[in-house]
Enzyme design. Structure first.
Site, PDB file in Angstrom:
ATOM      1  N   LYS A 149       0.830  -1.452  -0.016  1.00 57.29           N
ATOM      2  CA  LYS A 149      -0.078   0.035  -0.118  1.00 57.29           C
ATOM      3  C   LYS A 149       0.852   1.083  -0.047  1.00 57.29           C
ATOM      4  CE  LYS A 149      -1.842   2.923   2.704  1.00 57.29           C
ATOM      5  NZ  LYS A 149      -1.856   4.167   1.799  1.00 57.29           N
ATOM      6  N   GLU A 224      10.142   1.474  10.389  1.00 56.00           N
ATOM      7  CA  GLU A 224      11.036   2.471   9.954  1.00 56.00           C
ATOM      8  C   GLU A 224      10.324   4.007   9.901  1.00 56.00           C
ATOM      9  OE1 GLU A 224      14.094   1.829   8.992  1.00 56.00           O
ATOM     10  OE2 GLU A 224      13.973  -0.241   8.816  1.00 56.00           O
ATOM     11  N   CYS A 258      13.670  11.132   6.017  1.00 55.58           N
ATOM     12  CA  CYS A 258      13.857  10.708   7.556  1.00 55.58           C
ATOM     13  C   CYS A 258      15.194  10.764   8.268  1.00 55.58           C
ATOM     14  CB  CYS A 258      13.301   9.320   7.647  1.00 55.58           C
ATOM     15  SG  CYS A 258      14.153   8.085   6.431  1.00 55.58           S
ATOM     16  N   GLU A 355      10.163  16.220  14.495  1.00 53.92           N
ATOM     17  CA  GLU A 355      10.443  16.025  13.185  1.00 53.92           C
ATOM     18  C   GLU A 355       9.371  17.043  12.745  1.00 53.92           C
ATOM     19  OE1 GLU A 355       8.972  12.649  10.971  1.00 53.92           O
ATOM     20  OE2 GLU A 355      11.085  12.381  10.154  1.00 53.92           O
TER      21      GLU A 355
END
Ligand code: NAD
Length: 448
Positions: A149, A224, A258, A355
């Site tokens: 997905k 992750e 990331c 983040e």
């Protein structure tokens, strides 16, 4: 029902994908294909992956243009990283399968690695093809089948990948694509009893939800997730090189990476000098049309992402950080944010802890080496990081003290064979290389 896909540079709809109502048929197709696929010899699976790799290489320019259109990465970055990396990852798995892969022996036991089974791969929009292939290649190499997905923000490259998988002659059911939103489509996949392993890349919040959904059936999970990585510049480092590479790392893919080193840690005596170097380096990041070869910062992937980044800029100012560079002009149309450099950032403040996922660098002072390590380790994340010193040995000693999945010393280059992944809120599990391959296997001990 379908989901529109926008070009973030033009704000125009460039395609749409169906919202998958039921993931069951895709899981069933993956289950049906599992036996024959896992029974293939390693050489046969390697040949299939090599065929896919060659098709990706043959269509590299087209794929790069598609990724630029769906998520805004500058074409040069799209070609080199967004498409270059998946080709390298497929090659690494072909090499792995073609090599020795000796079975481990412990006393009277032979340690065998079986495929886990049906893998659900759920991927984000920032490196849409790479994040997919980083799961697909090792999963298929190890004999698993996959239901994928992609992100609803940038799913078009996955549609193209599905065509290329077919063209490469991989058997039906080995790679299955479902499109849709995280909830319900991704959530249905994560909680499906027919899935044996969920390999998820995305935000920490969604990762938590996925792990909780998978727990119902004790489905294995690898995560992750996000990061807030530190670039630690020790006082004896080559400041110009450390700042230039550091800014480049932070701004790669318009800051939507990331592993980005979004916190630059500098000794207090060198703070102002480093801020000046960072502003000079960041100012060279030309913002504009991602298809223009001169562009170094394209638009962010979506209006929501742009608004999120801008809200963090306001938050940084409200929390007392000094804006050394920012609020630059950007094109009228498109989800652009010009480079932002904050100086004198409090390591406990939101812009140093959370983040942001945009071209925003936070420069933080430290008093001494212990303070630098404390600050570097002082977020819930632990994905990447960097240490710079005139002495490689010294940098290595500091690198060993960082609580994180990867550290680059003096600009050590990305290694697609090295284990990739994090700790803490950056998740668990590893991708790439032999560690990434083993992530998609189940260990069996046979006693002789
Ligand atoms: P996201 O978490 O919003 O979405 C990622 C994927 O998960 C998408 O396919 C989404 O549809 C799906 N999803 C969302 N909610 C879900 C749910 N409840 N159940 C199942 N699936 C769900 O992340 P994003 O905005 O697409 O990507 C950016 C994030 O990804 C950043 O946090 C970034 O750090 C992270 N990321 C991590 C890595 C890594 O390797 N560590 C790499 C790239 C991106």
């Amino acid at each position: 029902m379908s989901i529109d896909v926008y070009n973030p540079a033009t704000e125009e709809v460039i395609g749409s994908v169906p919202e998958t109502a039921d993931v069951g048929p895709a899981v069933a197709a993956a289950r049906a294909a599992l036996g024959p696929w896992s029974a293939l010899s390693r050489a046969d699976r390697a040949a299939h992956l090599a065929a896919l790799r060659d098709l990706l290489a043959a269509h590299a320019d087209e794929l790069a243009a598609l990724i630029t259109a769906e998520m805004g990465a500058p074409l040069t970055v799209a070609r080199k990283v967004q498409v270059g990396l998946p080709i390298a990852v497929l090659s690494s798995m072909v090499d792995l399968l073609s090599g020795d892969l000796p079975e481990e022996r412990i006393g009277n036991s032979v340690i065998v690695r079986d495929p886990v089974g049906v893998v659900a791969a759920i991927t984000p929009w920032n490196y849409p093809l790479h994040q997919t292939v980083a799961k697909l290649a090792p999963a298929l190499a190890a004999g698993n089948t996959v239901v994928h997905k992609p992100s609803e923000v940038a799913p078009l490259s996955a549609l193209r990948l599905r065509d290329l998988v077919r063209e490469a002659g991989l058997p039906d059911g080995v790679y299955n694509l479902v499109t849709g939103y995280g909830d319900p489509t991704g959530a249905a996949l994560a909680g499906h009893p027919g899935v044996d392993l969920v390999s998820f890349t995305g935000s920490t919040g969604a990762g938590r939800t996925v792990a909780a959904l998978a727990a119902k059936h004790l489905t294995r999970v690898s995560l992750e997730l996000g990061g807030k990585s530190a670039n630690v510049i020790l006082p004896d480092a080559d400041l110009a090189a450390a700042v230039k590479v550091g800014v480049g790392n932070c701004f790669l893919n318009s800051g939507q990476t990331c592993t980005a080193w979004t916190r630059l840690l500098v000794h207090e005596s060198q703070h102002d000098e480093v801020v000046a170097l960072a502003v000079a380096a960041a100012s060279r990041y030309t913002v504009g049309d991602p298809t223009d070869p001169a562009t170094r910062l394209g638009p962010l992937a979506s209006a929501a992402q742009r608004d999120r980044v801008l809200s963090y800029v306001s938050r940084g100012l409200a929390d007392g950080a000094k804006l050394a560079l920012g609020n630059g002009s950007v094109p009228d149309v498109g989800y652009y944010v010009a480079p932002v450099v904050f100086a004198d950032v409090d390591p406990a403040s939101a812009i140093a802890q959370e983040e942001i996922f945009g071209p925003v660098l936070s420069i933080i002072r430290y008093r001494d080496e212990d303070d630098a390590v404390r600050i570097a380790n002082g977020t819930p994340y632990g994905l990447a990081g960097s240490v710079w010193s005139g002495s490689q040995e010294h940098a290595l000693a500091v690198a060993r003290r960082l609580r994180t999945g990867q550290v680059d010393v003096n600009g050590g280059s990305f290694n697609p064979l090295a284990p990739f992944g994090g700790i803490g809120d950056s998740g668990y599990g590893r991708e790439l290389g032999v560690h990434g391959y083993e992530e998609f296997t189940s260990v069996k001990a046979i006693q002789l």
